[in-house]
Design an enzyme around this catalytic site. Structure first.
Site, short mmCIF file in Angstrom:
data_model
loop_
_atom_site.label_atom_id
_atom_site.label_comp_id
_atom_site.label_asym_id
_atom_site.label_seq_id
_atom_site.Cartn_x
_atom_site.Cartn_y
_atom_site.Cartn_z
N ALA A 184 0.52 -7.58 -10.55
CA ALA A 184 0.58 -6.98 -12.52
C ALA A 184 0.02 -8.57 -13.51
O ALA A 184 0.46 -8.39 -13.37
CB ALA A 184 1.62 -6.22 -12.49
N GLU A 187 -0.59 -3.15 0.36
CA GLU A 187 -0.88 -2.01 0.58
C GLU A 187 -0.99 -0.78 -0.95
O GLU A 187 -0.03 -2.32 -2.24
CB GLU A 187 0.92 -1.55 0.65
CG GLU A 187 0.71 -1.19 2.27
CD GLU A 187 1.58 -2.30 2.83
OE1 GLU A 187 2.09 -2.54 2.01
OE2 GLU A 187 1.96 -2.38 3.78
N ASN A 193 -3.48 5.26 -7.09
CA ASN A 193 -3.89 3.94 -8.01
C ASN A 193 -5.47 3.53 -8.03
O ASN A 193 -5.59 2.47 -7.27
CB ASN A 193 -2.64 2.82 -8.04
CG ASN A 193 -2.89 1.78 -8.37
OD1 ASN A 193 -3.38 1.86 -9.31
ND2 ASN A 193 -2.13 0.42 -8.69
N TYR A 233 -9.74 -4.02 -5.93
CA TYR A 233 -10.15 -4.63 -4.40
C TYR A 233 -11.25 -4.04 -4.04
O TYR A 233 -11.86 -5.01 -2.88
CB TYR A 233 -8.27 -3.91 -3.32
CG TYR A 233 -8.03 -4.50 -3.94
CD1 TYR A 233 -6.74 -5.78 -4.52
CD2 TYR A 233 -6.17 -3.46 -4.00
CE1 TYR A 233 -5.70 -6.15 -4.62
CE2 TYR A 233 -5.20 -3.86 -4.71
CZ TYR A 233 -4.97 -4.98 -4.71
OH TYR A 233 -3.91 -5.34 -5.68
#
Ligand SMILES: CC(C)(COP(=O)(O)OP(=O)(O)OC[C@H]1O[C@@H](n2cnc3c(N)ncnc32)[C@H](O)[C@@H]1OP(=O)(O)O)[C@@H](O)C(=O)NCCC(=O)NCCS
Length: 143
Positions: free
Chosen positions: A68, A101, A106, A113
């Protein structure tokens, strides 16, 4: 990441996830230093903690378990720079594959990614709670 950092890490965690990790989970990662690699991002001028990444490496396999950036510092390329640094580190340590995961909804993380070459490899049904949601399993092979 050290114990002294956890006050700040917990604050970012609470602002970043609807079902945040408990303090004990972070403590466990710090203690489990055979396989867990928890890092914080430090602001170069103020010295404040502005994000973190935690990954496990077991042999050639890496799992990103938490990641994060503080909401005030998002969309400035920090997530990308941490991810590319992590990929360099694990490659040097012999990793061949990275797995993670991510909540299906999201989109920001999934976009990030995908930019780094992760591909959706499957779904874990009802993997998350608060709210209940499927996880997308994403995989990147390290060349
Ligand atoms: C995911 C996260 C770590 C990204 O950190 P960041 O520092 O904002 O990422 P970057 O600035 O490097 O963004 C890189 C790319 O990700 C994607 N991205 C990031 N935020 C986005 C958003 N709000 N909407 C759409 N795409 C987004 C974009 O493709 C972006 O590239 P661009 O800015 O050139 O368009 C951050 O949004 C975050 O902390 N989210 C909450 C916690 C979380 O979801 N962690 C991941 C759990 S699997």
């Amino acid at each position: 990441m050290s114990r002294e950092d956890l006050r700040f890490v917990m604050e970012i965690e609470g602002k970043s996830f609807s079902n945040p990790w408990h303090l004990s989970s972070f403590e466990g990662e710090i203690e489990n230093d055979d396989i867990s690699f928890p890092y914080v991002m430090i602001h170069p001028e103020t010295g404040e903690i502005i994000g973190y990444i935690i990954f496990w490496q077991i042999g050639q396999e890496v799992q990103i378990s938490n990641f994060a950036v503080h909401p005030d510092y998002r969309r400035k390329g920090l997530g990308s720079s941490v991810l590319s640094r992590m990929l360099r580190i694990i490659k040097e340590r012999g990793a061949r594959v990275v797995v993670l995961e991510v909540r299906e909804s999201n989109n920001s993380a999934r976009c990030l990614y995908e930019k780094f070459g992760f591909e959706a490899a499957g779904i874990r049904r009802n993997y998350y709670s608060r709210p209940d949601e499927d996880a997308v399993v994403m995989v990147k092979k390290i060349k």
